[in-house]
Enzyme design. Sequence first.
Site, mmCIF file in Angstrom:
data_model
loop_
_atom_site.group_PDB
_atom_site.id
_atom_site.type_symbol
_atom_site.label_atom_id
_atom_site.label_comp_id
_atom_site.label_asym_id
_atom_site.label_seq_id
_atom_site.Cartn_x
_atom_site.Cartn_y
_atom_site.Cartn_z
ATOM 1 C CG HIS A 188 -0.326 0.209 2.481
ATOM 2 N ND1 HIS A 188 -0.986 0.243 3.829
ATOM 3 C CD2 HIS A 188 1.243 0.494 2.998
ATOM 4 C CE1 HIS A 188 -0.166 0.414 4.613
ATOM 5 N NE2 HIS A 188 1.057 0.640 4.234
ATOM 6 C CB CYS A 214 3.259 5.677 4.708
ATOM 7 S SG CYS A 214 3.998 4.989 6.138
ATOM 8 C CG HIS A 244 5.580 0.635 2.281
ATOM 9 N ND1 HIS A 244 4.818 1.720 1.947
ATOM 10 C CD2 HIS A 244 4.983 0.266 3.454
ATOM 11 C CE1 HIS A 244 3.981 2.223 3.108
ATOM 12 N NE2 HIS A 244 4.105 1.255 3.983
ATOM 13 C CG HIS A 274 2.971 -3.327 6.305
ATOM 14 N ND1 HIS A 274 4.163 -3.048 7.019
ATOM 15 C CD2 HIS A 274 2.685 -2.266 5.709
ATOM 16 C CE1 HIS A 274 4.273 -1.659 6.934
ATOM 17 N NE2 HIS A 274 3.307 -1.214 6.351
ATOM 18 C CD GLU A 305 1.237 -0.697 8.930
ATOM 19 O OE1 GLU A 305 0.438 -0.027 8.402
ATOM 20 O OE2 GLU A 305 2.329 -0.072 9.604
ATOM 21 C CG ASP A 337 -2.319 -13.339 0.661
ATOM 22 O OD1 ASP A 337 -1.341 -12.812 1.125
ATOM 23 O OD2 ASP A 337 -2.100 -14.643 0.606
ATOM 24 C CG HIS A 338 0.799 -12.542 -2.109
ATOM 25 N ND1 HIS A 338 0.467 -13.200 -0.904
ATOM 26 C CD2 HIS A 338 2.051 -12.692 -2.307
ATOM 27 C CE1 HIS A 338 1.522 -13.893 -0.392
ATOM 28 N NE2 HIS A 338 2.564 -13.571 -1.131
#
Lengths: 140, 136
Positions: free
Chosen positions: B14, B33, B39, B41, B124, B79-80
């Site tokens: 994100h 950010c 980037h 998490h 996070e 996810d991903h």
Amino acid sequence: MKAHLTRRYRFSASHRLNNAEMSAEENRATYGKCNNPHGHGHNYALEVTVSGPVDDRSGMVCNLGDLDGFVERAVVARYDLENLNTLEEFAQAVPTTENLCIEIFEILQRGFHLAHLERVRLEETMMNSFEYAGGNELRK
Amino acid sequence: MVYLTRKAEFSASHYYHNPEFTPEENRRVFGKCNNPHGHGHNYTLEVTVKGEVDPRSGFVVDLKQLKEVMHGEVLEAMDHRFLNKEVPEFFTRIPTTENLAIAIWQRLETKLQQARLHRVRVYETADLFVDFYGEA
């Protein structure tokens, strides 16, 4: 919408649990190894929980940089690598993790006003931790 | 009342950017950010439901159903993925951990049949998590 945000911090400090109003025997009976005269240390982990409406423009309860900056300056810098017994707030009070947890809550309540302070949780070791919510019930 | 918590993990990327802010304001408010390439998490999700224990099954909730709903509504969708570009809630809302917890609550609430949602917790990182209790 109201959300709760929790951030973890770490610091290390030493202390000795000893109440000057108790006899030496009573101190040993009450505090055990924690009464050893030269003190001992812990790696503390601190969790600070704040709450508030999620700001529409930033998507945040409060800016993490502001919270981190305050906690680093007012809490971590004050306690990290210190002997708690030598600090003013523990001149009269025994530096148990209960009392340290309450003290940290009060530092935050006095000085951090960018979100509502919900609770402070302090881990003394991985096996024990203490929580304080300013006298309010902790939410589930 | 008994509370049951199920965990799941997902990884996503994100970045934080508000088109109404100037570039300087975006950098000031969001710091690193705001990097436009994003980037990532490894998120940990904890979903807590509450209810009375059914005397016949001994369950608060059918765990299989909870797992399937979490899988379908959260993992399949997030996810991903690059949250800003692939998850519709974040086309207009900034994918902060706060907004992620709210979006997951809203997705789960409409799909869960027996269980009453109590809390959505999103980590996070190990040092930062958000709790949402469905409060306005």
